[in-house]
Design an enzyme around this catalytic site. Structure first.
Site, PDB file in Angstrom:
ATOM      1  N   ARG A  95       0.765  -1.274   0.070  1.00 53.51           N
ATOM      2  CA  ARG A  95       0.043   0.060   0.022  1.00 53.51           C
ATOM      3  C   ARG A  95       0.981   1.338   0.026  1.00 53.51           C
ATOM      4  O   ARG A  95       0.369   2.355  -0.281  1.00 53.51           O
ATOM      5  CB  ARG A  95      -0.915   0.117   1.203  1.00 53.51           C
ATOM      6  CG  ARG A  95      -2.115  -1.043   0.928  1.00 53.51           C
ATOM      7  CD  ARG A  95      -2.802  -1.315   2.301  1.00 53.51           C
ATOM      8  NE  ARG A  95      -1.871  -2.395   3.190  1.00 53.51           N
ATOM      9  CZ  ARG A  95      -2.235  -3.071   4.398  1.00 53.51           C
ATOM     10  NH1 ARG A  95      -3.488  -2.440   4.862  1.00 53.51           N
ATOM     11  NH2 ARG A  95      -1.561  -3.785   5.104  1.00 53.51           N
ATOM     12  N   TYR A 125      43.430  19.353  -3.633  1.00 57.85           N
ATOM     13  CA  TYR A 125      43.088  18.226  -4.408  1.00 57.85           C
ATOM     14  C   TYR A 125      44.090  18.578  -5.659  1.00 57.85           C
ATOM     15  O   TYR A 125      43.856  19.638  -6.396  1.00 57.85           O
ATOM     16  CB  TYR A 125      41.987  17.994  -4.785  1.00 57.85           C
ATOM     17  CG  TYR A 125      41.358  17.039  -5.437  1.00 57.85           C
ATOM     18  CD1 TYR A 125      41.887  15.709  -5.238  1.00 57.85           C
ATOM     19  CD2 TYR A 125      40.458  16.986  -6.780  1.00 57.85           C
ATOM     20  CE1 TYR A 125      40.967  14.639  -6.137  1.00 57.85           C
ATOM     21  CE2 TYR A 125      39.961  16.200  -7.226  1.00 57.85           C
ATOM     22  CZ  TYR A 125      40.529  14.779  -7.013  1.00 57.85           C
ATOM     23  OH  TYR A 125      40.122  13.679  -7.758  1.00 57.85           O
TER      24      TYR A 125
HETATM   25  C1  UD1 Z   1      -3.084  -6.974  10.806  1.00 54.58           C
HETATM   26  C2  UD1 Z   1      -4.036  -7.761  11.371  1.00 54.58           C
HETATM   27  C3  UD1 Z   1      -4.951  -6.866  11.838  1.00 54.58           C
HETATM   28  C4  UD1 Z   1      -4.876  -5.654  12.663  1.00 54.58           C
HETATM   29  C5  UD1 Z   1      -3.689  -4.883  12.128  1.00 54.58           C
HETATM   30  C6  UD1 Z   1      -3.090  -4.143  13.063  1.00 54.58           C
HETATM   31  C7  UD1 Z   1      -3.608  -9.931  10.389  1.00 54.58           C
HETATM   32  C8  UD1 Z   1      -4.230 -10.907   9.203  1.00 54.58           C
HETATM   33  N1  UD1 Z   1      -4.393  -8.860  10.527  1.00 54.58           N
HETATM   34  O1  UD1 Z   1      -3.644  -6.435   9.365  1.00 54.58           O
HETATM   35  O2  UD1 Z   1      -6.393  -7.981  12.266  1.00 54.58           O
HETATM   36  O3  UD1 Z   1      -5.935  -4.994  12.843  1.00 54.58           O
HETATM   37  O4  UD1 Z   1      -2.501  -5.774  11.651  1.00 54.58           O
HETATM   38  O5  UD1 Z   1      -2.238  -3.098  12.261  1.00 54.58           O
HETATM   39  O6  UD1 Z   1      -2.908 -10.261  11.001  1.00 54.58           O
HETATM   40  N2  UD1 Z   1       4.065  -9.556   7.982  1.00 54.58           N
HETATM   41  C9  UD1 Z   1       4.918 -10.649   7.812  1.00 54.58           C
HETATM   42  N3  UD1 Z   1       5.013 -11.628   7.074  1.00 54.58           N
HETATM   43  C10 UD1 Z   1       3.695 -11.934   6.234  1.00 54.58           C
HETATM   44  C11 UD1 Z   1       2.696 -10.922   6.257  1.00 54.58           C
HETATM   45  C12 UD1 Z   1       2.898  -9.856   7.043  1.00 54.58           C
HETATM   46  O7  UD1 Z   1       5.903 -10.727   8.293  1.00 54.58           O
HETATM   47  O8  UD1 Z   1       3.542 -13.188   5.469  1.00 54.58           O
HETATM   48  C13 UD1 Z   1       4.326  -8.538   8.583  1.00 54.58           C
HETATM   49  C14 UD1 Z   1       4.241  -7.158   7.932  1.00 54.58           C
HETATM   50  O9  UD1 Z   1       5.626  -6.809   7.445  1.00 54.58           O
HETATM   51  C15 UD1 Z   1       3.521  -6.347   8.936  1.00 54.58           C
HETATM   52  C16 UD1 Z   1       3.017  -7.200   9.954  1.00 54.58           C
HETATM   53  O10 UD1 Z   1       3.248  -8.531   9.663  1.00 54.58           O
HETATM   54  O11 UD1 Z   1       4.801  -5.782   9.700  1.00 54.58           O
HETATM   55  C17 UD1 Z   1       1.528  -6.946   9.977  1.00 54.58           C
HETATM   56  O12 UD1 Z   1       1.056  -7.169   8.423  1.00 54.58           O
HETATM   57  P1  UD1 Z   1       0.207  -6.298   7.548  1.00 54.58           P
HETATM   58  O13 UD1 Z   1       0.154  -6.818   6.249  1.00 54.58           O
HETATM   59  O14 UD1 Z   1       0.451  -4.879   7.790  1.00 54.58           O
HETATM   60  O15 UD1 Z   1      -1.338  -6.612   8.413  1.00 54.58           O
HETATM   61  P2  UD1 Z   1      -2.542  -5.655   8.511  1.00 54.58           P
HETATM   62  O16 UD1 Z   1      -3.073  -5.702   7.167  1.00 54.58           O
HETATM   63  O17 UD1 Z   1      -2.207  -4.304   9.080  1.00 54.58           O
HETATM   64 CA    CA Z   2      -0.296  -3.245   9.211  1.00 48.41          CA
END
Ligand code: UD1
Ligand code: CA
Length: 480
Positions: free
Chosen positions: A35, A409
């Site tokens: 995003r 230089y």
């Molecule tokens: C997540 C939560 C959501 C919560 C929100 C709060 C899930 C499915 N949803 O959504 O309920 O309200 O955080 O901010 O967990 N990441 C990994 N590996 C992956 C995917 C993600 O390490 O395979 C890491 C990302 O880099 C990030 C964190 O996990 O730092 C959260 O992932 P992100 O995709 O931002 O989750 P949200 O959509 O924000």
């Molecule tokens: Ca997030």
């Protein structure tokens, strides 16, 4: 935490202390951050002047030692690892990013030996150590399998919603925005993405996660429902400061977090006795230190690991990066400084440019449009106007006249200019390095110095002036 409980047990010998819990902190940082529309990984975007992830790690280190912190990396793993390697934390590679649940699956081997696993999000940097500890203690006290940190948001859009059992502490499920019903979308209590798990329970049940959802990912949030079905306790603790859990999924969110961090930084400095006029116009990085009674004028930037002493005045439009400034220093407007040191009582600017390795002595002056690089300017020495001083060792009590240039230089190599104590360099001199001006010597104005000048000598490096009387008048008359 282990330390704290040790101390407690010493001071309260009569009451049996609770069994110590081995706690790991895992930081999820493998995602791409689609995003943001960026070619850089999300967690390396900066907030408060350092990578978002570095902010989260710094907070985690206040809760457990670095050896118990595990960062999940995946997208651009090597770049992310390199950026924060100095913190001493461990890394777990999630080669394919198949969701937050999958991130914890790949960390099974590292985390299973612990009793409790605290999960932080690498993209939510405002969480405080205090809140993490509260989450951890609540989890222990509730004897829960999973405890999530929740918050009430006015605009909960985009976050997972917490489904409670009729207003009780127990949680039935977390529903992601995309899967939520219209009714569920009205719930303002959101899942912050911070959790505490009982490690054995987590890894006993984690393989029950599926990818049957809107993103086709393993959601860590689905653990709530899994545990609930298995009759394991899932609870939520609400943070009173919803600001702490905000994530940085979009540039707009990121800018909001940055503004919060910087304003908090200004507040901290104000409390420590620093005056900051119009703090909204200043950019002060999180790791900057400033002494009491220093005044920071509007539109100043203090960046990186800059350290400023007491009773200084930093005037408008100055940009100071990774530099150390002593007490009672005046930095006049428009001064740019990087990786430099300035001793007490010195005066810089307006419009000085101190490039890396500039070392300005006590009470020394660097003035208008003077550029320095890799120099030592001794105590009380002055270079007040329009000079370039590079690769130079300048002693104490030296006067560098306006327009003096060190020619450091030769097109291939850099050479050093040595100017000993008490030297007077006349205006518009060029000093062709390598060259040395001995103690107490004079260099006549407009000299081009190519050979060493002995101590106490006068060096004249310019053509003798000749005067032709009446020449101009004759020329004018001829023209007529
Ligand atoms: C997540 C939560 C959501 C919560 C929100 C709060 C899930 C499915 N949803 O959504 O309920 O309200 O955080 O901010 O967990 N990441 C990994 N590996 C992956 C995917 C993600 O390490 O395979 C890491 C990302 O880099 C990030 C964190 O996990 O730092 C959260 O992932 P992100 O995709 O931002 O989750 P949200 O959509 O924000
Ligand atoms: Ca997030």
């Amino acid at each position: 935490m282990a330390k704290a409980s040790k101390r407690e047990s010493k001071s309260s010998r009569s009451t049996p202390h609770p069994a110590r819990t081995a706690i790991a902190v895992v930081i999820m940082a493998a995602g791409k951050g689609t995003r943001l529309k960026s070619k850089h990984p999300k967690v390396l975007h900066e907030i408060g002047g350092k990578p978002i992830l570095a902010n989260v790690i710094a907070t985690a280190k206040k809760v457990v030692p670095a050896r118990d912190i595990f960062v999940i990396i995946g997208h651009e793993a090597e770049r992310v690892r390199e950026a924060v390697a100095a913190t001493g934390v461990n890394f777990v590679l999630q080669a394919e990013q198949r969701g937050t649940g999958h991130a914890l699956m790949v960390a099974r081997k590292a985390l299973l030996p612990y009793d409790q696993v605290i999960v932080l999000s690498g993209d939510a940097p405002l969480i405080t150590a205090e809140t993490i500890r509260r989450l951890s203690h609540f989890h222990t006290a509730q004897k829960a399998a999973m405890t999530l940190l929740s918050a009430d948001l006015d605009n909960p859009y985009g976050y997972g919603r917490v489904i409670r059992k009729g207003g009780r502490v127990e949680v039935q499920a977390i529903v992601e925005e995309k899967s939520a019903t219209a009714q569920q979308k009205k719930i303002r209590e959101i899942n912050s993405g911070f959790y505490a798990f009982a490690a054995p329970a987590l890894y006993e049940h984690i393989d029950g996660l599926s990818t049957a959802n809107a993103h086709g990912e393993y959601y860590l949030t689905d653990m709530a429902e899994l545990f609930h079905r298995a009759r394991k306790k899932v609870v939520a603790i609400k943070t009173p400061d919803a600001g702490e859990v905000l994530g940085s999924n979009t540039r707009a969110e990121m800018m909001m977090l940055d503004a919060r961090v910087r304003l908090a930084k200004c507040r901290q400095l104000l409390e420590q006795g620093v005056t900051i006029f119009y703090p909204y116009t200043c950019v002060i990085d999180s790791d900057v230190e400033v002494g009491a009674d220093t005044v920071i004028e509007p539109f100043v930037q203090l960046l990186g690991h800059t350290k400023i002493g007491q009773d200084c005045r930093i005037r408008s439009y100055s940009v100071i990066t990774d530099s150390v400034i002593g007490d009672r220093v005046t930095v006049r407007p428009g001064t740019i400084m990087e990786d430099s040191r300035v001793a007490a009582g010195a005066v810089l600017g307006p419009y000085s440019h101190l490039r890396p390795g500039s070392d300005v002595g006590e009470g020394a002056h660097v003035g208008n449009f003077v550029e320095t690089k890799k120099i030592k300017l001794g105590k009380g020495s002055k270079a007040n106007h329009l000079s370039y001083l590079g690769d130079a060792e300048i002693g104490e009590g030296v006067n560098i006249g306006a327009g003096t240039i060190t020619c450091n230089y030769d097109g291939v190599n850099k050479h050093t200019t040595i100017i000993e104590d008490g030297v007077f360099v006349g205006s518009d001199s060029t000093l062709v390095a390598p060259v040395k001006i001995g103690r107490g010597a004079y260099v006549a104005a407009a000299s081009c110095i190519t050979e060493d000048v002995p101590a106490d000598a006068l060096a004249l490096g310019r053509a003798r002036q000749s005067v032709k009387p009446g020449w101009a008048r004759e020329k004018r008359e001829k023209r007529r």
